[in-house]
Scaffold this motif. Sequence first.
Motif, PDB file in Angstrom:
ATOM      1  N   ASN A   6       0.958  -1.050  -0.076  1.00 33.91           N
ATOM      2  CA  ASN A   6      -0.025   0.002   0.002  1.00 33.91           C
ATOM      3  C   ASN A   6       0.465   1.088  -0.440  1.00 33.91           C
ATOM      4  O   ASN A   6       0.791   2.316  -0.767  1.00 33.91           O
ATOM      5  N   GLN A   9       2.130   2.012  -3.389  1.00 32.79           N
ATOM      6  CA  GLN A   9       1.062   1.843  -4.816  1.00 32.79           C
ATOM      7  C   GLN A   9       0.447   3.403  -3.916  1.00 32.79           C
ATOM      8  O   GLN A   9      -0.282   4.191  -5.147  1.00 32.79           O
ATOM      9  N   GLU A  10       0.580   3.907  -3.080  1.00 35.20           N
ATOM     10  CA  GLU A  10       0.101   5.724  -2.969  1.00 35.20           C
ATOM     11  C   GLU A  10       0.552   5.906  -2.871  1.00 35.20           C
ATOM     12  O   GLU A  10      -0.206   8.120  -2.483  1.00 35.20           O
ATOM     13  N   TYR A 302       1.587   0.749 -10.880  1.00 33.76           N
ATOM     14  CA  TYR A 302      -0.183   0.683 -11.074  1.00 33.76           C
ATOM     15  C   TYR A 302       0.096  -0.397 -11.312  1.00 33.76           C
ATOM     16  O   TYR A 302      -0.982  -1.807 -11.694  1.00 33.76           O
ATOM     17  N   GLY A 305       0.436  -4.200  -9.135  1.00 34.43           N
ATOM     18  CA  GLY A 305      -0.297  -4.080  -8.735  1.00 34.43           C
ATOM     19  C   GLY A 305      -2.161  -3.761  -9.061  1.00 34.43           C
ATOM     20  O   GLY A 305      -3.204  -4.562  -8.420  1.00 34.43           O
ATOM     21  N   LYS A 306      -1.988  -4.126 -10.448  1.00 35.54           N
ATOM     22  CA  LYS A 306      -3.176  -4.513 -11.351  1.00 35.54           C
ATOM     23  C   LYS A 306      -4.168  -3.011 -11.700  1.00 35.54           C
ATOM     24  O   LYS A 306      -5.183  -2.953 -11.630  1.00 35.54           O
ATOM     25  N   GLN A 307      -3.678  -1.944 -11.202  1.00 30.22           N
ATOM     26  CA  GLN A 307      -4.591  -0.969 -11.350  1.00 30.22           C
ATOM     27  C   GLN A 307      -5.033  -0.231 -12.544  1.00 30.22           C
ATOM     28  O   GLN A 307      -4.038   1.060 -12.870  1.00 30.22           O
ATOM     29  N   ASP A 309      -7.063   0.964 -14.347  1.00 30.47           N
ATOM     30  CA  ASP A 309      -7.598   2.384 -15.130  1.00 30.47           C
ATOM     31  C   ASP A 309      -6.482   3.137 -14.494  1.00 30.47           C
ATOM     32  O   ASP A 309      -6.991   4.799 -15.061  1.00 30.47           O
ATOM     33  N   LYS A 310      -5.908   3.166 -13.271  1.00 31.68           N
ATOM     34  CA  LYS A 310      -5.455   4.252 -12.718  1.00 31.68           C
ATOM     35  C   LYS A 310      -4.168   4.679 -13.211  1.00 31.68           C
ATOM     36  O   LYS A 310      -3.714   5.844 -13.561  1.00 31.68           O
TER      37      LYS A 310
END
Length: 451
Positions: A6, A9-10, A302, A305-307, A309-310
Amino acid sequence: MKENNNKFQEQSLFSISWPLFIELALHMGMGIIATLMLSHYSDNAAAGVGVANQLLNIFILVFTVTSIGATVLISQNLGAGRLKNARQLSRSVFGLNFWFGITIAIIIFFFGGHLLSLFDIHGKVYSYGLTFVRICGISLFFESISLALSAVLRSHGYTKESMVVTVVMDLISIAGNIIALSGLFGIPVTGVTGVSWAMVAARAYAVAALIYLVYNRLSLKLEISDIFKTKKEDIKELLSIGIPSAGENLSYQLSQLVITSFVVSMGTASLAARVYILNINMVCFLFTLAIAQGTQLLVARYIGGKQFDKALRRGIRTLKVAMAASTVTSLIIALIGSPILKTFTQDPSIIAIGLPVLWAIAFVEPGRAMNIVLMNSLKSAGDVRFPVIIGIISMWGIAVSLSYILGVHYGLGLLGIWLAQGADEWLRGCFALRRWLLKPWERFRKVHVTV
């Protein structure tokens, strides 16, 4: 594991990019100040060192092969929660760049003069360039290691630490330049020789500082054994991303060498003007480079982490900001172009050549912003072949060809060359935008999330 995942990624684009901006500004500033000081020492010295730097930059691309690969792969592994893999990759990139650095330094020391002669420069310009190449060639060993360690720190989000190292390194270099060119404290003026040794000292300091920071921030102690125990799997992964990525940069540098040969045929005034304008031009895309590098780190996380769209939205938002900033900055520089050029030289022929080119930069830079942001983001998604294929086609088919046609054949000189490079940047940028909107990560994602 989840907590670290986290955290990585953040991180915001701002928290990553502002130290990168300051670092790049200081690094570019070091080059601009060195060129400015050399121009007051001698226009021939400024031209010679400018050409020599182009030669050295080609060899530095060898080091970026692994550092680019490390940035992408370490960031993806952190985003996927594979911290052990990220640490192993950090050791591997250090070992690879150690050997790359030694090899390139030896090549430059023994063959630098022969390579510099390919630029068809003569007299004092060649003499100054040769001095710079031979001495600074030694520092390429340090540059190789520092690029690897900087990639490791940045990938883990420690961009402020890398920035501090650059600040001190630049101060060392600038202090050395002042002493070498002004004779401060009664020390004899050593000119290009002193400037070159100042660069060696600055880069040696950077390596020592970065080794300490990697240990202090990441608890990662780099050892001699890491030089000899690099994992074959890591080498393969690093090169699979790094070689195509560096291939694009290599194609660019080689195309610039050919374009430089066109400028050489236009005379020393045009060559000196190009060196000065290239330094001024850096200011226009400084902000773009910083947020593009920050975006590259975030997009890789991203994707890991499979994000997805982000990642897509992050690339587009960065693109809009970068194009707007580049346009405004280039227009401001064009408006105050005359006093800026006069800080480098009082030669009216150089100023007359340079002023129209500063307006052409306003056409070039928005396209360059699109190119830099999206090509870097594509590499983070694992789409590393597309940028090099489009790059080679456009750089040679558009930039080099049109530079000769407009600059030499039709006699537009340096202005024609900048217009040709603008056409190249815009074409590659448009292709990159189309590719980004096709969501390339659906085919090119490199690592999988640890459950």
